[in-house]
Every structure is written in C-alpha cells, then in structure tokens.
Design an enzyme around this catalytic site. Structure first.
Site, PDB file in Angstrom:
ATOM      1  N   GLU A 178       0.788  -1.243   0.000  1.00 27.40           N
ATOM      2  CA  GLU A 178       0.000   0.000   0.000  1.00 27.40           C
ATOM      3  C   GLU A 178       0.819   1.291   0.000  1.00 27.40           C
ATOM      4  O   GLU A 178       0.264   2.375   0.220  1.00 27.40           O
ATOM      5  CB  GLU A 178      -1.002  -0.004   1.173  1.00 27.40           C
ATOM      6  CG  GLU A 178      -2.048  -1.095   1.025  1.00 27.40           C
ATOM      7  CD  GLU A 178      -3.150  -1.074   2.090  1.00 27.40           C
ATOM      8  OE1 GLU A 178      -4.147  -1.792   1.887  1.00 27.40           O
ATOM      9  OE2 GLU A 178      -2.994  -0.351   3.082  1.00 27.40           O
TER      10      GLU A 178
ATOM     11  N   GLU B  65      -7.067  -7.552  -1.670  1.00 28.08           N
ATOM     12  CA  GLU B  65      -7.424  -7.341  -0.270  1.00 28.08           C
ATOM     13  C   GLU B  65      -8.868  -6.861  -0.177  1.00 28.08           C
ATOM     14  O   GLU B  65      -9.275  -5.970  -0.928  1.00 28.08           O
ATOM     15  CB  GLU B  65      -6.538  -6.286   0.387  1.00 28.08           C
ATOM     16  CG  GLU B  65      -5.246  -6.778   0.996  1.00 28.08           C
ATOM     17  CD  GLU B  65      -4.700  -5.776   2.014  1.00 28.08           C
ATOM     18  OE1 GLU B  65      -3.477  -5.670   2.136  1.00 28.08           O
ATOM     19  OE2 GLU B  65      -5.523  -5.076   2.657  1.00 28.08           O
TER      20      GLU B  65
HETATM   21  C1  BMA Z   1      -4.944  -3.207   4.606  1.00 31.16           C
HETATM   22  C2  BMA Z   1      -3.845  -4.193   4.916  1.00 31.16           C
HETATM   23  C3  BMA Z   1      -3.475  -4.122   6.344  1.00 31.16           C
HETATM   24  C4  BMA Z   1      -4.664  -3.820   7.231  1.00 31.16           C
HETATM   25  C5  BMA Z   1      -5.938  -4.193   6.513  1.00 31.16           C
HETATM   26  C6  BMA Z   1      -7.163  -4.023   7.346  1.00 31.16           C
HETATM   27  O1  BMA Z   1      -4.474  -1.988   4.818  1.00 31.16           O
HETATM   28  O2  BMA Z   1      -2.777  -3.963   4.097  1.00 31.16           O
HETATM   29  O3  BMA Z   1      -2.520  -3.143   6.507  1.00 31.16           O
HETATM   30  O4  BMA Z   1      -4.547  -4.531   8.384  1.00 31.16           O
HETATM   31  O5  BMA Z   1      -6.080  -3.390   5.390  1.00 31.16           O
HETATM   32  O6  BMA Z   1      -7.359  -2.693   7.685  1.00 31.16           O
END
Ligand code: BMA
Length: 940
Positions: free
Chosen positions: A499, A598
């Site tokens: 990120e 994610e």
């Molecule tokens: C993203 C991931 C983690 C974090 C998750 C939940 O930012 O890369 O850094 O724990 O979301 O917030």
C-alpha cells in the site's frame, strides 16, 4: 573449466551476503559426521595393503582437508538476560525477553488481559543477554573462527569475552562475525547488548534530516512510533489487528564455527528454476555457489534425484560460481498449484567429489503475470496468472505473522494453518508486507501443499528513510531473502511493498505539494532502484514476476513512473477494497476488478479463544473496555453491530455471556456472508466474456481476502482464530472457493416480488482442468416446514476452466408458481450434482434473514460415531428448516468440520469432524458438541 556442451553455462563472479538455509547446514554437519565416522572406521585395517592405505590416506586427507569445520551450537537454556535494573532471568535461546521472563514466572502471559500495555515498559529498556560456554583445545586449533546469527532482533552490540565483534541492526538478515583467535579461551562469555527498538527508532527518526510519516500508529492501536526507521517486523509496533510487543532477543539459531583456512569450503547460496526453454524443452536451473577459499580446482556433481539428470564438471573455483543447468524435461513432472494437479518436487543435490555441499528441493513450473490490452474498445489491461501455461483463477487470502513471539510458533501450527488454506480450496496466500519473512519450513509446507505465495518485501503503510546506511541494509536484506527463498516453487511473485504506492498517490500522510516530488523520488529510489534491482540481480530468468506495490496498476504503474495517479483503478493490476459504509452482503457495492488482493470485514473470535486472554466475564460483552481495547481499528465494533443489524436479528437474551456468544455468532455469519458476496462477484466476472463493454470492468482473475490468520485474541478480519479454530467465514471460504461452483443472483439485489424487471440468474463455474457436466436443481423452500414450493432443473455441461450462464428467469413469474405470499416467506436453495459423484449447494436469500419468520427447528444431535482415528461422524436431525446451523466443539479438541454455518432444508444431515490429532478417548458422553442456529438468537 571445460565446456560440457549444451547442458551447462558457467559464470564466476565476486561474493555477496551468504544464504545458508536449513538443508545447507544440515548437509554440513552430516558431511563432517560422515567424515569423522569414515576416519575412525579405517584405522582397524592398516597391516594388509600398504600401498592402498597410502592412497586411502591421501584421499581421506584430501576429503578431510576439503572442509572440516567444528560448529559449537550456542542456543539452549543457559542464557541469562537482564535489563540491568529490575529483571534478571535464565532462559532459552531461541527466545526473546517476554518468553524468557514468562518461563521464569517473572511476568504473566503477555496476551493476558491488558498486558500488551502493562508490560510495555520492558521494551523501553535496553537488555543484556549473556552466555558462558567452554571450548576444547581441539577447537582452538582451528585457524579461522566465525560467530553466526541466523536472526537477531534487532539492534545489538556483540561482545565475545572483551572483544567487541560488531553491531546488528536488522532482524531480516543473518550476521556473521569473524573472531580472531586471541578473543577465544577455554572459558568464554558471549554478551549481546540490545538497544530498546523503540528508543532506537526514535533516535533514528530524530537524527534523520527529514520527516518520514507516519510518526506513530493510530492511538486506537496502543502502539509505538517510527517503526519505519528500524528493519524490524513493522506490525510489532502494533497494527489494526495486532498488539505492540516489539520483541527483543534472538529468535533464530546461532553458533561459533572453527575451520582451517586450508580447508576447502563451498557454500550453496541458492538454486532457482529460472525458466523453461520451450524451444529445447529444457528447464534452466541456476545454482549459486560460493567459497572463502582462494582459487582452487574442484569436481562438482549435480544430481536431480528421481530423474536421470546427473551432471559432473571440473571447475577452477574462484570465490563465487553461478552455474545454469539445462535439465531436459523428459523425466520432469510439473509442480501445480492446489486444485490443478500434483505438487511434484525434486531434490537437487550438489557434491564436490564425494563431499556433499548442499541440496534444495525444487519444483518445475512456469509462472507469468499476464497484463495484456483487450483491444481498442476495452480500457485497461488484464491481470492474471498463467501457471504452466494454464490461466489460474486465484483463490486466496493474506497471511500475517502467526504470533507476536516467533519462538512460540511451531511447524505443526504452520502446517495446520497452510493445510487449512489448502482444505479451503485456496491456491495462493499473500505474505503481507507488514510482517516477517517466514522460516524455511513455512515455504517447504507451501511447496508441498500447492499454496502459491505472493511475497511482499517487508514495507507497509508508511514512507521510509532513504539514507545510504538504510538502503544498504535493505539491499542486503533483499539479496539474502531472495537467495534464501527462490528455490521454492510456491513463491510465484515478489511485491515491493504493501500500500505504499497508494499512500503516496493518495497522499495519506498530508505531504506538502513542494515536498511531494522528493517523496516520489524517494519512493522510486527505495522500491525501484534498490528493491526491484536487487531482486533482478539474483532472481534471474522470467519465472517469477515482480510488482512494485500492492495495490498497483501493474504495467500501467510503470508507465506512470511507478506511482500511478490511482493505484486502485479497477481496470489495471490489483485492488484493495474495504466498504465499511455499505451493506456488505450487497454484491452491487463491490468494484468489479481485474484482481482483488485485499478486502474483508471483521468478526469476533469464539468464547474459547477469549478465555485464553481473560477469565473475567465482565470483559465479555460488546461494550466492555477490554473488547474496545483489543479492537485496534477505529469504530469497527460500531460498524460490526451496524452490519449485523442490517441483515440479521440481534440477541434479546439478558444472559450476558449468552448474549455475547450470540453477538460472536452473528458477527461470524456477517463476515461469512460478506466474503461469499465478494467472492461471487469476483467469480461471476472471471470470464473475459463478462467484461462490461461500457465500463471495461470484468475478467476478475483473483480474490485474496484480508486476512486468513490471527496473531492474538481480538476482533479482526481473520477466518481462522489465534488458537487455529475455523470461524464460520473459513467454512464459507471453503465453499465459495470450490472448483465447481454454482452462483445464483437476484437482480436488482433483494428485489421486491412485484418488481417485473427483476430476474434470477443461474451460473455454474468450472475451474477444473477437465470437462464437467451435471444437473443444477433449484428448489423454493418455506421455513416453517420441509416442503418444496417449486423445483426447476437444468442439465449443464462445461468445458475445462470455463463458466456458463445457465439461465435467467423472471423473478415475479417464477415466484408466482409458488405460494410465497411475499419475499420473506421463501428461500431458494440450489444444488449442482456433477460428474456423478460431486455435489455442491447454493442458497439465495430473497430478503435479509432478519425479515424471515424463523421457526423452532428442534435441532438434535442424534448420533456421534468415531469412524477413523481422526474422523467423527455426526448425525443431525431437525423438524423444520434451520439457518446458519453452527456446530461448536470444546477447546480441548482441535480440528474442523466438513461443513459448518450451513442451512438445513432436509430433516437429516451428517457432518464429519476431522481432528488434527488422533482421538484416542472418544466417548459419546464426553464429546462436548454444541449445536445452534439463527432461530436461537430470536429466543430470550
Ligand atoms: C490493509 C492491509 C493491512 C490492514 C488491513 C485491514 O491496509 O494492508 O494493513 O490490516 O487493510 O485494515
């Protein structure tokens, strides 16, 4: 050097940081043991063959002189630690201050209650670790001595007797110190003076001539500051799912080694299956060897076990040697990811004459990340993995460190976690950039189970300093880790960070306009000049793509000089998406991406897990300060309650523990249904034909939800709890990632029965490498009795790795054929029986479950029977349909059910409990099994 014809390329070049992995060291001791035994054995036969003896001794001497090292292990339980103020304890190394003080009963369990705060002062101090050890005269006759640390955490001065050997400042590289003879005696003391990582990071930040945001973790995380200034596990200063313990100690192996400079010592640095040459049907395998010895001749032999590949070559060895073996593919079987074939692995062993140098277990697979245009009418590029020339829909999750104290993590734990990924039909895990590079056994398990790894380098959610010392440290870290890990077939991609492209592009840290150009240059310096180029320096060939960040726009990001305007663009690369403000069950709230790396939502772990951290039941309710303390993400408990209320009934019981247990159950239903909704969106758009010509969105070729595992007991996004218990989400992941999978969608989402335009669409997906055919049967059920209102069936035949849009039906006309007066009376349940032996079901709620009239299903566990040492079959009956049936077993049993959180539309169902360990004391009476369903939440 003489040319061995077409099967070999030989390069010699200068030395780089060493990468001894487990097989290396193992080889070492084995060979010296073999030599010693060898030597002893021969003394008995001297008289008979004089001439042959001389020859034997010459060879023995040669072999002996080839490499003779004595290693003195320095791990063990006679280490002493002190903060030179209030603590003094004896303890075990590998170990860190928390686990040593806990074992010495000088502190309580760090994970207990509020100890993450109460024990924080421990890491504000500096600590001294000492070990006394003795050496033999024989050892002291060696001519060279090195002290080696596999891993030291983190900033320390190393002193042996009164000799200062040097300093360490990274937990991500090994340290080897040359020790001069005069520093050694028969009785010795090794002393390691650790600086507080918190104080060190602060001082580095102060000394740095620029601000490098963020300074500290958000307050809600009760964490520490300036973690970007120390090469240490970033989440050890806390994260939005984990505590700040910032361990201090020696989590890895260490030893003192004595050698003789005349000894020939060849080290196996790395093995990499670099590429497949389809023109010659050969695999190029690069082997890197090194030696401290001056120029010498040697006779190298390369053996690929279980194949006919053996290679001999005599070489003039000058410090470093890279050899590219060309291995014909005729007796090579491919390594496939989980679900696509076997994970064939081969051991490549290297010898110098008969002396074993080292080995690596490798797998042969090709990996490409396909980022092609779709032609003039569609914007964006694709983003999918081609493994062995087969496009793979990625089904995975994100991995975080399994414990704040790595010495507490067992290989068995890693095996169960990765096995849980394999059992859930996953084929990839992302080693997330805010944690650690895992131990060797982790990657060996991933190789064996077919779990591909997207491997970030350990940089996350922060800007970083770029002074020369820091960048040198990073360069050495990348070189060491890539050499250590590149032999693993499972590692299919490197990513520069987590990120940080988004952090710069979206200016997360309010960098001023005038500062931004420098921030962008610094970003490129770190992730492109240092990290990407270091990877390219050692990870040769074209068999493991590299992306600079996650999320990024892949090739488009490179075109935009590595920092895309919008790295989260759904038409390029991978995307991270969190929609806490939306109804997370509503599939229309999710972006249709090329690759969703994610996404996710939080849930609460089970009561058994909470009892590992507190026994004060007043802590176990939704408003307790304890729960809020363990919630490290702002307002997430509020968001969780909001999401639950949006779709589910809420607990009404006044029994506070029962009430809390029901909130846990509902939070897990909410998470499970959310992940299912996201996955169905991704999978239904996984065909290139599903690209929407207006938006160019579609052809989603991967999903990795956040997160698979937990580091402690807390509300998080995990699908598996800290004690390895599967949450309902993990059972739903197993279902949603099934290779053959039916999807049923009502459009508009939760349309009203009267909506004439509403339609129900039926799809079936086939990820298998073979054709699939079967029958999709859909039944409309009511919830007050086991009666089918309506059934429709379709014969479906699917090509390999394809998807079929089976049918679209008008919602109103379909429901007109039922007596469902309104949408909260009925539910649609489909099943797809395929290839004569497989069955998978799918349920479509026609309204939010909270709107359904739920009836007492009288769930009953009719019979429990042990069928194998690890399998228990459970027969469940019900008198009416039951939703989200949840089986729960006492904490002293560890394993998983064949399914859980399922809906019962038939009066009898059998479920199997698979125990991780053989059950020797099975007795129906003490098999503490609990069963509940959504109906129970509606009861006082
Ligand atoms: C993203 C991931 C983690 C974090 C998750 C939940 O930012 O890369 O850094 O724990 O979301 O917030």
């Amino acid at each position: 050097m003489h040319n061995q014809g077409k099967n070999l390329h030989i390069f010699q070049f200068s030395r780089s940081p060493s990468t001894n992995s487990s097989s290396e060291s193992e080889s070492e001791s084995k060979s010296s043991k073999r030599k010693r035994h060898h030597k002893h054995r021969h003394h008995s036969s001297k008289s008979k063959k004089h001439s042959s003896c001389i020859v034997f001794f010459v060879i023995a001497f040669l072999l002996f002189s080839l490499s003779h090292s004595i290693r003195i292990p320095l791990t063990g339980d006679n280490w002493f630690i002190t903060d030179n103020r209030s603590y003094f304890a004896q303890g075990q190394i590998p170990g860190t201050i928390h686990t040593i003080l806990l074992a010495a009963n000088q502190i309580t369990e760090p994970y207990w209650d509020f100890n993450d705060i109460n024990l924080r002062s421990l890491v504000y101090s500096s600590w001294t670790f000492t070990k006394n050890f003795s050496l033999t005269q024989d050892f002291l006759t060696s001519t060279q001595f090195i002290l080696h640390f596999d891993q030291i955490d983190t900033v320390a001065n190393i002193t042996l007797n009164e000799c200062f050997l040097g300093q360490t400042n990274s937990m991500f590289i090994p340290y080897t110190f040359n020790v001069i003879r005069s520093c050694l005696q028969l009785n010795n003391q090794l002393r390691i003076d650790f600086q507080s990582p918190i104080v060190y990071a602060l001082n580095q930040a102060k000394a740095y001539n620029d601000s490098v945001p963020p300074d500290c973790t958000p307050d809600v995380q009760h964490g520490e500051c300036h973690v970007q200034f120390i090469r240490k596990e970033p989440c050890s200063f806390s994260w939005d799912w984990g505590p700040a313990f910032a361990p201090i100690g020696i989590p890895g192996d260490l030893f003192l080694e004595g050698t003789n400079h005349t000894d020939i010592f060849i080290q196996l640095e790395s093995v990499n299956v670099a590429s497949y040459q389809s023109t010659s049907n050969k695999w190029q395998v690069d082997v890197l060897l090194s030696s401290n010895n001056d120029l010498f001749d040697c006779q190298l032999k390369f053996i690929l076990e279980n194949t006919s590949f053996i290679y001999d070559t005599s070489i003039r060895f000058d410090r470093n040697l890279s050899i590219s073996l060309l291995i014909p593919d005729q007796d090579i079987q491919l390594w496939w990811p989980n679900g696509y074939g076997d994970q064939k692995l081969y051991k490549l062993s290297i010898y110098n004459q008969e002396q074993f140098i080292g080995s690596r277990t490798i797998g042969f697979r090709t990996v490409e990340l396909i980022q092609h245009d779709y032609g003039s009418t569609i914007n964006g590029t694709s983003f999918y993995f081609l493994v062995n020339y087969q496009s793979i829909f990625i089904k995975g999750s994100n991995w975080i460190p399994a414990d704040a104290f790595q010495e507490r993590v067992t290989d068995e734990q890693l095996e169960r976690l990765l096995r849980s990924a394999q059992l859930a039909n996953m084929n990839m895990l992302r080693i997330w950039g805010g944690g650690i590079y895992e131990r060797n056994s982790f990657y060996e398990i991933a190789d064996r189970l077919g779990i591909m790894l997207w491997h970030d380098f350990m940089f996350a959610c922060s800007l970083y300093p770029i002074d020369d010392l820091f960048l040198k440290n990073v360069h050495d870290e990348v070189i060491y880790q890539v050499k250590r890990l590149q032999s693993h077939a499972s590692i299919v991609l490197w990513a520069g960070n987590n990120e940080n492209e988004a952090a710069v592009a979206q200016n997360w840290y309010d960098v001023s306009e005038e500062q931004m150009p420098k921030v962008k240059d610094d970003y490129r310096k770190l992730y492109v000049d240092i990290i990407m180029n270091s990877v390219k320096e050692v990870d040769k060939g074209n068999n493991r793509p590299f992306v600079t960040s996650s999320p990024s726009n892949g090739l488009e990001t490179i075109k935009e000089n590595y920092i895309a305007k919008d790295p989260g663009d759904p038409l390029y690369g991978d995307v991270h998406f969190y929609g806490y403000q939306n109804d997370s069950w509503d599939p229309t709230t999710y972006p249709i991406t090329r690759f969703l790396s994610e996404t996710g939502i939080q849930s609460l772990p089970s009561l058994d897990t909470w009892y590992q951290a507190t026994n004060d039941t007043s802590n176990l309710n939704m408003n307790s300060s304890f729960l809020l303390h363990r919630e490290h993400s702002q307002n997430q408990i509020t968001a969780m309650i909001y999401h639950i209320q949006s779709n589910l009934p809420v607990p009404i019981t006044n029994d506070s523990l029962k009430n809390f247990t029901q909130w846990i159950y509902l939070s897990q239903i909410n998470q499970a249904m959310t992940l299912k909704s996201i996955s169905d969106v991704c999978r239904v758009h996984s065909s290139v034909n599903m690209i929407n010509p207006n938006t160019s969105q579609g052809h989603t070729m991967g999903l990795m939800y956040w997160q698979i595992n937990d580091i402690w007991q807390a509300p998080t996004w995990s699908s598996i709890e800290y004690n390895l218990k599967w949450k309902m989400a993990h059972y739903y992941v197993k279902h949603m990632y099934e290779p053959v999978y039916p999807i049923v969608i009502l459009t508009p989402y939760l349309a009203n029965l009267t909506d004439k335009n509403a339609r129900i669409s039926f799809y079936v997906i086939n990820n298998l490498l073979n054709e699939t055919h079967g029958q999709l049967m859909c039944l409309v059920h009511t919830l007050n009795k086991f009666s089918v209102q309506l059934s429709i069936a379709y014969d479906v035949a699917l090509d390999l790795t394809s998807m079929q849009h089976v049918a679209d039906l008008s919602y109103t006309s379909l429901m007109k054929r039922t007596s469902c007066s309104n949408d909260n009376h009925c539910i649609l349940h489909c099943s797809f029986d395929y290839n004569h032996q497989h069955y998978i079901d799918q349920t479509l709620f026609l309204t939010q479950p909270k709107n359904y009239q739920l009836y007492q299903p009288n769930l009953h566990i009719e019979n429990i029977q042990q069928i194998t040492s690890t399998d228990i079959v459970i027969r469940i009956t019900a008198t009416r349909p039951a939703l989200f049936v949840w089986l729960d077993i006492s904490a002293n049993r560890s394993g998983y059910f064949s399914k859980n959180g399922f809906h019962m539309f038939e009066p009898i169902i059998t479920v199997t409990f698979h125990s991780w360990v053989p059950i020797t004391d099975f007795d129906r009476a003490n098999f503490d099994l609990r069963i509940s369903s959504l109906f129970d939440v509606t009861q006082p």
